[in-house]
Design a protein around this motif. Structure first.
Motif, short mmCIF file in Angstrom:
data_model
loop_
_atom_site.label_atom_id
_atom_site.label_comp_id
_atom_site.label_asym_id
_atom_site.label_seq_id
_atom_site.Cartn_x
_atom_site.Cartn_y
_atom_site.Cartn_z
N GLY A 47 -0.39 5.44 -0.68
CA GLY A 47 -1.15 5.12 -1.88
C GLY A 47 -1.57 6.32 -2.69
O GLY A 47 -2.54 6.27 -3.45
N TYR A 48 -0.82 7.40 -2.57
CA TYR A 48 -1.19 8.64 -3.25
C TYR A 48 -1.29 8.43 -4.76
O TYR A 48 -0.40 7.88 -5.39
N GLY A 49 -2.42 8.88 -5.33
CA GLY A 49 -2.61 8.84 -6.79
C GLY A 49 -3.10 7.54 -7.35
O GLY A 49 -3.29 7.43 -8.56
N ALA A 50 -3.33 6.52 -6.49
CA ALA A 50 -3.76 5.21 -7.00
C ALA A 50 -5.22 4.91 -6.70
O ALA A 50 -5.68 3.81 -6.99
N GLY A 51 -5.95 5.84 -6.11
CA GLY A 51 -7.37 5.63 -5.86
C GLY A 51 -7.61 4.47 -4.92
O GLY A 51 -6.86 4.22 -3.97
N LEU A 52 -8.70 3.72 -5.18
CA LEU A 52 -9.05 2.59 -4.32
C LEU A 52 -7.99 1.50 -4.34
O LEU A 52 -7.80 0.79 -3.35
N ARG A 53 -7.29 1.34 -5.46
CA ARG A 53 -6.26 0.32 -5.54
C ARG A 53 -5.09 0.62 -4.61
O ARG A 53 -4.30 -0.26 -4.29
N GLY A 54 -4.97 1.88 -4.19
CA GLY A 54 -3.84 2.26 -3.35
C GLY A 54 -4.11 2.17 -1.87
O GLY A 54 -3.38 2.77 -1.07
N GLY A 55 -5.12 1.40 -1.48
CA GLY A 55 -5.44 1.28 -0.07
C GLY A 55 -4.31 0.70 0.75
O GLY A 55 -4.18 0.97 1.95
N ASN A 56 -3.48 -0.13 0.13
CA ASN A 56 -2.32 -0.71 0.81
C ASN A 56 -1.01 -0.13 0.27
O ASN A 56 0.03 -0.77 0.31
N GLY A 57 -1.12 1.08 -0.25
CA GLY A 57 0.07 1.74 -0.75
C GLY A 57 0.27 1.55 -2.24
O GLY A 57 -0.54 0.91 -2.93
N VAL A 58 1.37 2.09 -2.73
CA VAL A 58 1.65 2.05 -4.15
C VAL A 58 3.15 1.91 -4.38
O VAL A 58 3.96 2.46 -3.63
N ILE A 59 3.50 1.10 -5.38
CA ILE A 59 4.89 0.97 -5.83
C ILE A 59 4.93 1.37 -7.29
O ILE A 59 4.19 0.81 -8.11
N LYS A 60 5.79 2.33 -7.62
CA LYS A 60 5.92 2.78 -9.00
C LYS A 60 7.38 2.67 -9.40
O LYS A 60 8.25 3.22 -8.74
N ILE A 61 7.64 1.90 -10.45
CA ILE A 61 9.02 1.76 -10.92
C ILE A 61 9.09 2.13 -12.40
O ILE A 61 8.14 1.94 -13.16
N TRP A 62 10.26 2.69 -12.73
CA TRP A 62 10.55 3.00 -14.14
C TRP A 62 11.77 2.19 -14.53
O TRP A 62 12.87 2.36 -13.96
N LEU A 63 11.59 1.28 -15.47
CA LEU A 63 12.68 0.41 -15.88
C LEU A 63 13.69 1.16 -16.75
O LEU A 63 13.33 2.07 -17.51
#
Length: 791
Positions: A676-692
C-alpha cells in the motif's frame, strides 16, 4: 382607541389547507396556487471570481456555490453546471460544462487573444433553471483588457427621479409613506444635497434627505384637491423635479416598521370612503417566501381605519419576507418586502500569516461561529490596493436578496458588509423602493411551472446496435479511456441509452458487448453523446460602466508567457486528486506489452497472481452490488474492509467495475502492491494503480487486440486545473498592484477547530488583500474581505 385594531399574530411557517375547504373560497385559490407555484425546488448559483478585470493571457478562476432556497442548504441534485462568457450585447462568446459536486463547482476559463478589450458577462446556470419564468442564473459583469482598455462613452448625464408609494398606492386623507430614488441613465444612484415636497404655489411642505444611493422616504397625507411636486437639489446646484403620483380616492395603504429589535409592525390604513365599500369583508394578509407562508384574516369594519399587526421576529422567515394583501375576491392589492435578520449568523474570520518559507507564505484562517468547522470557502489573494476586484455582488446578496427582487440593484453586496443599523435602514429603503417582488401573481395564479427539464447529472449516450444475433449477448459495457468510471446495461433491444456518464472534454468512450461466456466482444453499433451545451443569450443587461475606470492601460511585457506553479495546501478535502509518478517506492510499474498479454489476457488475471481474490458478480441479486470485488484473504484495516486502494491514471477511484473483463491490452502499465505504499490509510489492504492506454495495442500481425468501439467525446466536463500564478515583469510596480494576481484557492475546508491554512507566493509586498466567499455543508454562508500586513 375606537378606530384602531391591534393584532398579535402567531406565525405558522406553512398552513395546511383542509381538504374539506370550499375550493370556491378565494383563500383556497390563493394558497393552492401559491403552493403549486413553488412546488418544484429552486436553485440559486453564485460564482466567486478571483477578479473582475482580466488581462489577455490570464485565466478567469472561479468557485461556484449552488444553493437550495427552500431548504437553505447546498443544492446537491444537479452536477451539470453551464458557465459561459457573453459580450456586451449579451451574445454568447464561449460556453463550457463544469462538474458540480455536493453543491460546489470550480474551474477556469482562459482569456486568450481572441478577446477584444471591453466589458463582458459571465453567466452560470443549470438545466433545471429552464423550468421557471424567473431567471435564476447568475450573471456578473467582468472587464477584459487586451493591451489597452477602451474608455466608456458616458455621454451626457440624464436623471430619473422616481416616487414610489409604500405598497404601491397613495390614498387620500391618510398618512402614506412615499419612497423615492434618483438615478442616472445607467441605473446608478445620484446623491442629493436636499429634497422638498412643495404645493402648487411653490410652498415647501416638508424637506427630506437621501442616502448615498439617492434613495429615501418621507411620510405625507395627501389631499386629492391639491397639487404637489417633489424637487431635489444636487450638490452642484442642479434641480430635478417631478409631479406627484396619482392620489386615489379609495384604497388601503401599508407601512412597515422594521427597526424594532423584537417585533416587526405592519400598519394598514384606509379612509372612510373605502370603509363603506369593504365593511365586514374579510381580506387576507399573506407573509410568504419560497412556497411557505403565514395567512392572517383582516376584518375591516366601519370606524376602524387603522390596523396594526405585530409579528415576533423569531417567528418570521429568516431573510426576505414578502407581504401581500388580498381583497375578499382574492385579488392582490398591495405588496411590501422586508428583511428579517433574526438568528442569521454571519460567521467571522481572522487572517494571519504563520510563517515565511523562502518564496512562500503560510496563511491561516480562523472562523468563529456555530458552523466554524464546516466551512468550505474560496479565497482570492490580491495586492492591497487592487483595482481588479470590483464585484458588486457577494454570496450573501446572491442568496438572500437577488432571488426575490426584480430590476437592477446597485451594489447589492453593500448591504451585507460590516452590517450596522445604517445599512439595515438602507436595505429597508431599497426594498421599499423596489416595489413588488419578482414573483408576479398573474403567473402564480395561471402558470405554475411544469417539470419540462430535469436535474442533469452527467452526459447521456444514445445509440443503436447492428448485431444480427443480439440474443447472444447479455449486456453492453462502457468505460472511458480517461478512467472516469464504467457502466453496464442490460440489453432490451437494439436501441440503448446510457445516462450519468461523467466524461471529460476530449475523452474517449469504449463500448463492448458481454456475451453468454462473460467475454467482451467488439460490437457493431452507432452511438453519439447527446449534446449538453446549447447557445443562448443574456436578455436583460445592465449597462452600468465599472467604477474607477480611469485609463487602465497595461505596459508591454507586464504579463509574461511563463507561469509560476504553486502548491495548494488544504487541511481537509471531500474529494482529492492524487497524481502519482510511474514508480513509487520499491514497487516499479509493470509495462504491458505483447508478452504480458500472452500471459494475462484479462488484467484481473494479473491482479490474482499478486495475491488478491478477484470475483466477478455478473449475476447481481442486489442492483447496488458491484460487478467486480477485489479482496485480500484477511483484512488488515480496522474497518474490516479487504479491498485495496485503486488509482486510475493517477487519480483515486472507487469504481472497481472498471476492471470487469478488462483486457490487458487496454492498459499501458500497472502497479499491484500489497504494502500500500503511497496510499496512506486507504492502502491498508494494498494498492492497485493502472494507467489506461490512449491508443490500442497492435500486434505484429497489424490487428488490434482492443475489443471495443471507440467514440470521441467533444463536449464533456472541463478538467479541473491547478491554479498557477502568472509570471509578472515586477511585483512592486503600479501595474501589478492594480491588476496583478497573488493567489487563488478554490477549495479550502476548515478543520475541527475552525482553522485552515493555505500557502501563497511571496511577492514581497507588505500588504495584501483576501476576498473570501464560502458555504458550509449546513447552509451557513460566509463573505468577508480582509487586509493583512506581512510580518
Amino acid at each position: 382607541m375606537r378606530n384602531l385594531l391591534m393584532l398579535t399574530v402567531i406565525f405558522l411557517s406553512s398552513v395546511v389547507i383542509s381538504q374539506a375547504q370550499d375550493k370556491k373560497d378565494p383563500s383556497y385559490t390563493i394558497i393552492n396556487s401559491y403552493q403549486q407555484y413553488f412546488e418544484l425546488p429552486r436553485e440559486t448559483i453564485f460564482l466567486h471570481l478571483n477578479k473582475s478585470t482580466y488581462l489577455v493571457g490570464e485565466e478567469i478562476w472561479f468557485k461556484g456555490y449552488i444553493y437550495d432556497r427552500q431548504k437553505n442548504t447546498p443544492a446537491t441534485k444537479t452536477s451539470n453546471i453551464h458557465i459561459g462568457i457573453y459580450d456586451d450585447k449579451g451574445n454568447q462568446v464561449d460556453k463550457k460544462l463544469f462538474l458540480g459536486f455536493n453543491g460546489y463547482t470550480r474551474g477556469n476559463i482562459a482569456v486568450d487573444s481572441t478577446f477584444a478589450s471591453g466589458e463582458y458577462y459571465i453567466k452560470a446556470s443549470t438545466n433545471w433553471m429552464r423550468n421557471f419564468t424567473e431567471d435564476d442564473s447568475f450573471v456578473q459583469k467582468i472587464r477584459i483588457v487586451n493591451k489597452k482598455a477602451p474608455q466608456p462613452d458616458l455621454g451626457v448625464v440624464k436623471y430619473d427621479l422616481q416616487l414610489l408609494p409604500e405598497g404601491g398606492h397613495l390614498i387620500e386623507g391618510i398618512e402614506n409613506t412615499l419612497g423615492f430614488k434618483l438615478t442616472d441613465q445607467n441605473g446608478f444612484g445620484v446623491e442629493i444635497e436636499k429634497g422638498a415636497l412643495m404645493d402648487a404655489d411653490g410652498n415647501t411642505l416638508l424637506e427630506f434627505k437621501a442616502n448615498s444611493f439617492g434613495m429615501g422616504k418621507f411620510a405625507v397625507t395627501p389631499q386629492k384637491e391639491q397639487s404637489y411636486k417633489v424637487v431635489t437639489t444636487l450638490f452642484n446646484g442642479e434641480k430635478i423635479e417631478v409631479p406627484f403620483p396619482e392620489v386615489k380616492d379609495k384604497g388601503i395603504g401599508v407601512s412597515v416598521n422594521n427597526q424594532a429589535k423584537e417585533n416587526v409592525i405592519i400598519a394598514l390604513r384606509t379612509n372612510d370612503l373605502t370603509l363603506e365599500d369593504i365593511d365586514s369583508k374579510k381580506f387576507q394578509l399573506l407573509i410568504h417566501k419560497n412556497g411557505k407562508y403565514s395567512r392572517t384574516t383582516i376584518p375591516f369594519k366601519m370606524g376602524r381605519k387603522n390596523t396594526l399587526i405585530s409579528f415576533k421576529r423569531e417567528n418570521l422567515f429568516k431573510g426576505i419576507n414578502i407581504i401581500t394583501l388580498f381583497d375578499e375576491n382574492g385579488k392582490p392589492l398591495l405588496e411590501r418586502i422586508f428583511f428579517n435578520d433574526h438568528n442569521i449568523e454571519y460567521p467571522t474570520v481572522s487572517v494571519t500569516n504563520t510563517a515565511i518559507e523562502g518564496d512562500s507564505i503560510n496563511i491561516k484562517f480562523k472562523f468563529n461561529g456555530k458552523a466554524k468547522n464546516l466551512q468550505n470557502f474560496s479565497v482570492s489573494v490580491l495586492p492591497e490596493d487592487t483595482r481588479s476586484y470590483e464585484h458588486r455582488e457577494n454570496i450573501l446578496s446572491a442568496f438572500f436578496l437577488k432571488p426575490y427582487l426584480k430590476g437592477f440593484v446597485e451594489n447589492p453586496a453593500y448591504y451585507f458588509k460590516d452590517i450596522d443599523s445604517k445599512k439595515s435602514y438602507d436595505l429597508d429603503i431599497l426594498l421599499l423602493t423596489q416595489g413588488w417582488s419578482r414573483y408576479d401573481w398573474g403567473q402564480i395564479f395561471n402558470h405554475s411551472p411544469k417539470q419540462l427539464f430535469k436535474f442533469k447529472n452527467g452526459i447521456t449516450l444514445k445509440g443503436s446496435l447492428n448485431e444480427k444475433d443480439l440474443e447472444k449477448y447479455n449486456e453492453l459495457y462502457i468505460f472511458s479511456a480517461g478512467g472516469q468510471g464504467s457502466k453496464s446495461i442490460e440489453l432490451s433491444g437494439p436501441q440503448f441509452e446510457i445516462n450519468n456518464l461523467f466524461l471529460k472534454v476530449k475523452d474517449t468512450l469504449r463500448l463492448s458487448l458481454i456475451n453468454k461466456k462473460n467475454d467482451l466482444v467488439k460490437p457493431k453499433l452507432s452511438a453519439n453523446p447527446v449534446p449538453e451545451t446549447y447557445t443562448d443569450k443574456i436578455g436583460h443587461l445592465f449597462k452600468s460602466p465599472f467604477y474607477r475606470l480611469n485609463n487602465p492601460s497595461v505596459p508591454e511585457g507586464f504579463l509574461s508567457d511563463k507561469v509560476t506553479a504553486l502548491d495548494e495546501v488544504v487541511l481537509k478535502e471531500k474529494r482529492k486528486e492524487i497524481k502519482d509518478p510511474d514508480a513509487l517506492g520499491p514497487q516499479q510499474a509493470e509495462v504491458v506489452d505483447e508478452e504480458f498479454i500472452e500471459r494475462y489476457f484479462y488484467i484481473n488475471q494479473y491482479i490474482e497472481s499478486k495475491g488478491y481474490a478477484v470475483r466477478t458478480n455478473h449475476v447481481r441479486l442486489d442492483p447496488d452490488e458491484g460487478l467486480v470485488s477485489i479482496n485480500l484473504k484477511a483484512s488488515r484495516t480496522v474497518n474490516a474492509s479487504t479491498q485495496p486502494a485503486l488509482y486510475v491514471n493517477g487519480i483515486v477511484s472507487f469504481d472497481y467495475d472498471l476492471l470487469f473483463r478488462l483486457p490487458s491490452s487496454a492498459i499501458e502499465k500497472i502497479i499491484v502492491d500489497q504494502s500500500g505504499y503511497g496510499a496512506g490509510l486507504r492502502g491498508g489492504n494494498g494498492v492497485i494503480k493502472i494507467w489506461l492506454r490512449n491508443t490500442p495495442l497492435v500486434r505484429s500481425s497489424g490487428k488490434s487486440v482492443f475489443p471495443y468501439v471507440e467514440i470521441p467525446v467533444q463536449d464533456g466536463f472541463e478538467e479541473h486545473k491547478k491554479f498557477y500564478t502568472p509570471k509578472y515583469q515586477a511585483y512592486t510596480d503600479r501595474s501589478f498592484q492594480d491588476y496583478g494576481v497573488i493567489h487563488w484557492s478554490p477549495d479550502v475546508i476548515t478543520d475541527e477547530n475552525g482553522e485552515a491554512v493555505i500557502k501563497i507566493f511571496n511577492t514581497k509586498l507588505n500588504n495584501i488583500s483576501f476576498f473570501i466567499e464560502g458555504m458550509a455543508s449546513d447552509g451557513s454562508i460566509i463573505s468577508s474581505s480582509k487586509k493583512l500586513q506581512i510580518k
